[in-house]
Write a protein that holds these residues in place. Structure first.
Motif, PDB file in Angstrom:
ATOM      1  N   LYS A  19       0.814  -1.226   0.000  1.00 53.17           N
ATOM      2  CA  LYS A  19       0.000   0.000   0.000  1.00 53.17           C
ATOM      3  C   LYS A  19       0.850   1.279   0.000  1.00 53.17           C
ATOM      4  CE  LYS A  19      -4.206   2.014   1.413  1.00 53.17           C
ATOM      5  NZ  LYS A  19      -4.653   2.437   0.101  1.00 53.17           N
ATOM      6  N   LEU A  20       1.647   1.472   1.022  1.00 54.73           N
ATOM      7  CA  LEU A  20       2.471   2.680   1.063  1.00 54.73           C
ATOM      8  C   LEU A  20       3.928   2.256   0.957  1.00 54.73           C
ATOM      9  CD1 LEU A  20       0.620   4.807   3.777  1.00 54.73           C
ATOM     10  CD2 LEU A  20       0.507   5.039   1.303  1.00 54.73           C
ATOM     11  N   TRP A  21       4.329   1.891  -0.246  1.00 53.37           N
ATOM     12  CA  TRP A  21       5.627   1.240  -0.443  1.00 53.37           C
ATOM     13  C   TRP A  21       6.797   2.192  -0.348  1.00 53.37           C
ATOM     14  CZ3 TRP A  21       8.257   3.235  -4.534  1.00 53.37           C
ATOM     15  CH2 TRP A  21       7.494   3.834  -5.549  1.00 53.37           C
ATOM     16  N   GLN A  23       8.487   4.288   1.898  1.00 51.80           N
ATOM     17  CA  GLN A  23       8.767   4.726   3.278  1.00 51.80           C
ATOM     18  C   GLN A  23       7.518   5.213   3.998  1.00 51.80           C
ATOM     19  OE1 GLN A  23      11.765   7.646   2.255  1.00 51.80           O
ATOM     20  NE2 GLN A  23      13.425   6.160   2.452  1.00 51.80           N
ATOM     21  N   ASN A  24       6.418   4.550   3.723  1.00 57.22           N
ATOM     22  CA  ASN A  24       5.154   4.906   4.374  1.00 57.22           C
ATOM     23  C   ASN A  24       4.695   6.322   4.053  1.00 57.22           C
ATOM     24  OD1 ASN A  24       3.558   3.126   5.641  1.00 57.22           O
ATOM     25  ND2 ASN A  24       4.066   3.815   7.716  1.00 57.22           N
ATOM     26  N   ASN A  25       5.230   6.895   2.988  1.00 52.80           N
ATOM     27  CA  ASN A  25       4.918   8.279   2.618  1.00 52.80           C
ATOM     28  C   ASN A  25       3.901   8.246   1.463  1.00 52.80           C
ATOM     29  OD1 ASN A  25       5.002  10.782   1.173  1.00 52.80           O
ATOM     30  ND2 ASN A  25       6.933  11.278   2.180  1.00 52.80           N
ATOM     31  N   PRO A  26       2.634   8.626   1.737  1.00 55.30           N
ATOM     32  CA  PRO A  26       1.602   8.504   0.687  1.00 55.30           C
ATOM     33  C   PRO A  26       1.857   9.409  -0.513  1.00 55.30           C
ATOM     34  CG  PRO A  26       0.704   9.570   2.668  1.00 55.30           C
ATOM     35  CD  PRO A  26       2.094   9.103   3.017  1.00 55.30           C
ATOM     36  N   THR A  29       4.667   7.796  -2.560  1.00 52.40           N
ATOM     37  CA  THR A  29       4.116   6.561  -3.127  1.00 52.40           C
ATOM     38  C   THR A  29       3.223   6.892  -4.326  1.00 52.40           C
ATOM     39  OG1 THR A  29       4.130   5.450  -0.981  1.00 52.40           O
ATOM     40  CG2 THR A  29       2.652   4.550  -2.648  1.00 52.40           C
ATOM     41  N   ASP A 146      10.432  -0.167  -0.509  1.00 47.52           N
ATOM     42  CA  ASP A 146      10.175  -1.574  -0.812  1.00 47.52           C
ATOM     43  C   ASP A 146      11.175  -2.072  -1.885  1.00 47.52           C
ATOM     44  OD1 ASP A 146       7.927  -3.844  -0.738  1.00 47.52           O
ATOM     45  OD2 ASP A 146       8.643  -3.582  -2.802  1.00 47.52           O
ATOM     46  N   ASP A 207      -7.644   7.659  -0.596  1.00 44.11           N
ATOM     47  CA  ASP A 207      -7.103   7.198   0.693  1.00 44.11           C
ATOM     48  C   ASP A 207      -7.606   8.055   1.866  1.00 44.11           C
ATOM     49  OD1 ASP A 207      -5.685   5.281  -0.637  1.00 44.11           O
ATOM     50  OD2 ASP A 207      -3.717   6.215  -0.383  1.00 44.11           O
TER      51      ASP A 207
END
Ligand SMILES: [Fe+2]
Ligand SMILES: [Fe+2]
Length: 273
Positions: A19-21, A23-26, A29, A146, A207
């Motif tokens: 989902k947020l591949w 670094q968890n940064n939407p 991403t 990722d 989201d």
């Protein structure tokens, strides 16, 4: 250029998109996700623009480079199609995005002279080569994201740098002019900004993140941060406007081997004009 580069870094059928591949940064991403949604149709457009003029290629070297270009772009389109299927499964309106781009490209192919379409390809290829350079230099897809997705972007980036001069060489042989490519860059740069932004905003909205302060802070960071897009790419994009510009004069081809090593492949021997 070399066809041996045309490998898929991950099997298309097995592609998985966390989902947020990034670094968890939407925002980051979805910036890359948005670019991905432009690629399959964009790359098919480049291929057809180039095919319209392949008879103008005089040297056997350029003829071979056109064949390699087509193979590389077809492979990119295939992997980004699989990527985009993952986005569709995640609930983003990829069909809407494809319709928008399909209509735009069909309109252009119906109403715009083929040499102008080739100029748009030259300009867009410069933008993708600049982005590719930044990916390979470690600025846009650093370690820590990722690893499978990083592989895809590095692979695409190194092939964009590898074939960055092909469209320009053909454009020159086909009699393209400086002003045609300048106008094409103005069109292309604004078009990519717009097309990427609306797709990114759609995914952030889906989201439930579009109207959060944090999202806009991350957006400002993506654009203007220390390693943001504006400081990273503006100067390199502007080099295109120099009358004597040619992509091969900026010799960053060593990055192709660097990218191959990042993918665990041998460096390729004996390439480049
Ligand atoms: Fe590509
Ligand atoms: Fe390309």
């Amino acid at each position: 250029m070399h066809t041996e580069l045309t490998i898929h870094p991950v099997p298309v059928r097995a592609m998985n998109l966390p989902k947020l591949w990034y670094q968890n940064n939407p925002v980051k991403t979805h910036f890359f996700n948005a670019l991905s949604t432009l690629f399959p149709q964009g790359e098919n457009f480049f291929i057809s623009s180039i095919r319209n003029f392949e008879h103008c290629a005089r040297s056997p070297a350029l003829k071979q480079q056109i064949l390699d270009f087509v193979t590389q772009e077809k492979n990119h389109a295939a992997i980004h199609k699989a990527y985009n299927r993952c986005l569709a499964r995640a609930g983003y309106d990829v069909a809407w995005m494809e319709t928008l781009l399909h209509d735009k490209i069909s309109f252009g192919q119906k109403h715009v002279p083929p040499l102008v379409l080739l100029a748009v390809t030259v300009a867009t290829e410069h933008i993708t080569a600049v982005l590719g350079e930044k990916v390979l230099q470690g600025d846009l897809v650093p370690e820590g994201i990722d690893p499978e997705l990083r592989k895809i972007w590095i692979w695409h980036a190194l092939e964009e740098v590898d074939h960055k001069a092909v469209a320009m060489d053909l454009f020159v042989e086909a009699g393209g002019t400086y002003w045609q490519r300048v106008r094409a860059m103005l069109y292309s740069a604004t078009g990519i900004c717009w097309d990427t932004s609306i797709r990114m905003f759609h995914m952030l909205k889906r989201d439930g993140l579009l109207f959060k302060w944090k999202t806009w802070w991350q957006l400002a960071e993506l654009m203007f941060g220390k390693k943001g897009l504006v400081p990273l790419v503006t100067w390199d994009i502007l080099r295109f406007f120099a009358p004597g510009f040619h992509p091969a004069r900026h010799n960053n081809y060593g990055l192709v081997d660097h990218g191959r090593r990042l993918l665990g492949l041998e460096a390729a021997a004996g390439h480049f004009p």
